[in-house]
Scaffold this active site. Structure first.
Site, PDB file in Angstrom:
ATOM      1  N   SER A   1       0.872  -1.162   0.000  1.00 51.97           N
ATOM      2  CA  SER A   1       0.000   0.000   0.000  1.00 51.97           C
ATOM      3  C   SER A   1       0.923   1.230   0.000  1.00 51.97           C
ATOM      4  O   SER A   1       2.075   1.136   0.432  1.00 51.97           O
ATOM      5  CB  SER A   1      -0.909   0.015   1.240  1.00 51.97           C
ATOM      6  OG  SER A   1      -0.188   0.308   2.414  1.00 51.97           O
ATOM      7  N   TYR A   2       0.433   2.322  -0.550  1.00 47.66           N
ATOM      8  CA  TYR A   2      -0.916   2.556  -1.044  1.00 47.66           C
ATOM      9  C   TYR A   2      -0.828   3.042  -2.474  1.00 47.66           C
ATOM     10  O   TYR A   2       0.270   3.219  -3.007  1.00 47.66           O
ATOM     11  CB  TYR A   2      -1.624   3.621  -0.171  1.00 47.66           C
ATOM     12  CG  TYR A   2      -0.886   4.941  -0.066  1.00 47.66           C
ATOM     13  CD1 TYR A   2      -1.137   5.981  -0.956  1.00 47.66           C
ATOM     14  CD2 TYR A   2       0.104   5.132   0.900  1.00 47.66           C
ATOM     15  CE1 TYR A   2      -0.445   7.174  -0.871  1.00 47.66           C
ATOM     16  CE2 TYR A   2       0.797   6.312   0.980  1.00 47.66           C
ATOM     17  CZ  TYR A   2       0.519   7.339   0.095  1.00 47.66           C
ATOM     18  OH  TYR A   2       1.236   8.507   0.176  1.00 47.66           O
TER      19      TYR A   2
ATOM     20  N   GLU B   1      -0.697  -2.394  -5.153  1.00 49.66           N
ATOM     21  CA  GLU B   1      -0.749  -1.346  -4.139  1.00 49.66           C
ATOM     22  C   GLU B   1      -2.214  -1.143  -3.773  1.00 49.66           C
ATOM     23  O   GLU B   1      -3.025  -0.722  -4.604  1.00 49.66           O
ATOM     24  CB  GLU B   1      -0.159  -0.039  -4.690  1.00 49.66           C
ATOM     25  CG  GLU B   1       1.300  -0.139  -5.119  1.00 49.66           C
ATOM     26  CD  GLU B   1       2.255   0.034  -3.955  1.00 49.66           C
ATOM     27  OE1 GLU B   1       1.781   0.203  -2.810  1.00 49.66           O
ATOM     28  OE2 GLU B   1       3.476  -0.004  -4.188  1.00 49.66           O
TER      29      GLU B   1
END
Length: 302
Positions: A154-155, A234
């Site tokens: 992430s992100y 992601e």
């Protein structure tokens, strides 16, 4: 009658960046759903699990993960002492695991891996210098063939495919790009969340990352004649909360990702990419049928 069992491999970013907590939660959600739905009530999940072994590794950097709870929520690296830096009173700690894989590690010369030992993206003194990296690679090579792998992060809401270290297209760019786009569509159908599918280097250039190694020649050369399709995903969001995604986002993130995971597995079980070990055989590479036990793929007599 001969059957071949195939493996699909998922690793949480806790392998690499332990501060990205949503990735581990999504891995556990995937496990929960597959276990819960495995029977005749969900023929798609049942068919996939009857055809292949799904490998999920939610925690491979436990020292780094524990450190994010006890000391630094956004800690990125492992916790090995790696050296010292002039002007700093304490030793440097940690190597960025997702800069420590051999694929592309030295492709960019000095810039290919940050040589500053105290930097947050220090790639280590050499590729595979870290036990976490070696464990992943050794486990992979002992458990093939593996036809696909996802490294969760992430992100950004992105689906990233090779390469990250070069602008050159991978040999199977069109197939990999199409699968990534299809996965983005599957995600959007759940809660309307937009994910972008693109090449890793289009986000930024980096070297020695896991998803490049999954697809690269070192992993493929001992992978039973197959080249794994490697992605970085992601997860939520696009920056409003960033790494500090609140708990109420865990369930919707898992819900929208799960159909894409099933699509990823089903596509690669039906059409894995073959691997030609020598340049003279490159023309034979591409999506090709594979033998499986169970409901997906073809079976043949030997």
């Amino acid at each position: 009658m001969t059957y071949m069992c195939c493996f699909v491999f998922y690793e949480s970013t806790l392998v690499c960046f332990p501060g990205e907590w949503i990735s581990g939660a999504v891995c556990m959600y995937i496990v929960d759903q597959m276990v819960t739905l495995y029977d005749e009530s969900d023929p798609q999940v049942t068919g996939i699990l009857d055809s292949a072994e799904i490998i999920l590794i939610p925690f491979v950097n436990p020292d780094g993960y524990v450190y994010t709870w006890a000391h630094d929520r956004l800690w990125r690296k492992n916790r090995r002492t790696v050296g010292s830096q002039s002007g700093r009173p304490n030793p440097c700690v940690g190597v960025d695991i997702n800069r420590n894989f051999p694929e592309g590690w030295r492709e960019g010369g000095k810039k290919s891996n940050n040589p500053v030992e105290c930097s947050e993206d220090y790639g280590g003194p050499n590729p595979m210098s870290e036990p976490e990296t070696r464990n992943i690679i050794n486990y992979w090579k002992a458990n093939g063939p593996i036809v696909g792998a996802i490294d969760w992060h992430s992100y950004g809401q992105l689906i990233l495919h090779p390469w990250a270290f070069t602008k050159d297209d991978p040999k199977h760019d069109e197939q990999i790009k199409q699968l990534g786009s299809n996965m983005a569509k599957a995600i959007k159908e759940v809660h309307g969340t937009d994910y972008t599918s693109e090449k890793s280097i289009d986000l930024y250039q980096c070297f020695g990352i896991a998803s490049d190694w999954f697809y690269g020649d070192d992993a493929s050369s001992t992978n039973g004649g197959y080249r794994a399709v490697g992605y970085v995903i992601e997860l939520r969001d696009t920056g409003t909360k960033g790494f500090l995604l609140p708990p109420d986002q865990i369930l919707p993130t898992g819900q929208e990702i799960f159909p894409a995971v099933l699509l990823f597995a089903k596509t690669l079980l039906e059409h894995p990419i073959s691997y030609a070990a020598h340049d003279a055989m490159v023309q034979s590479e591409g999506f090709s049928p594979m033998r499986f036990r169970g409901r997906y793929g073809s079976q043949y007599n030997s």
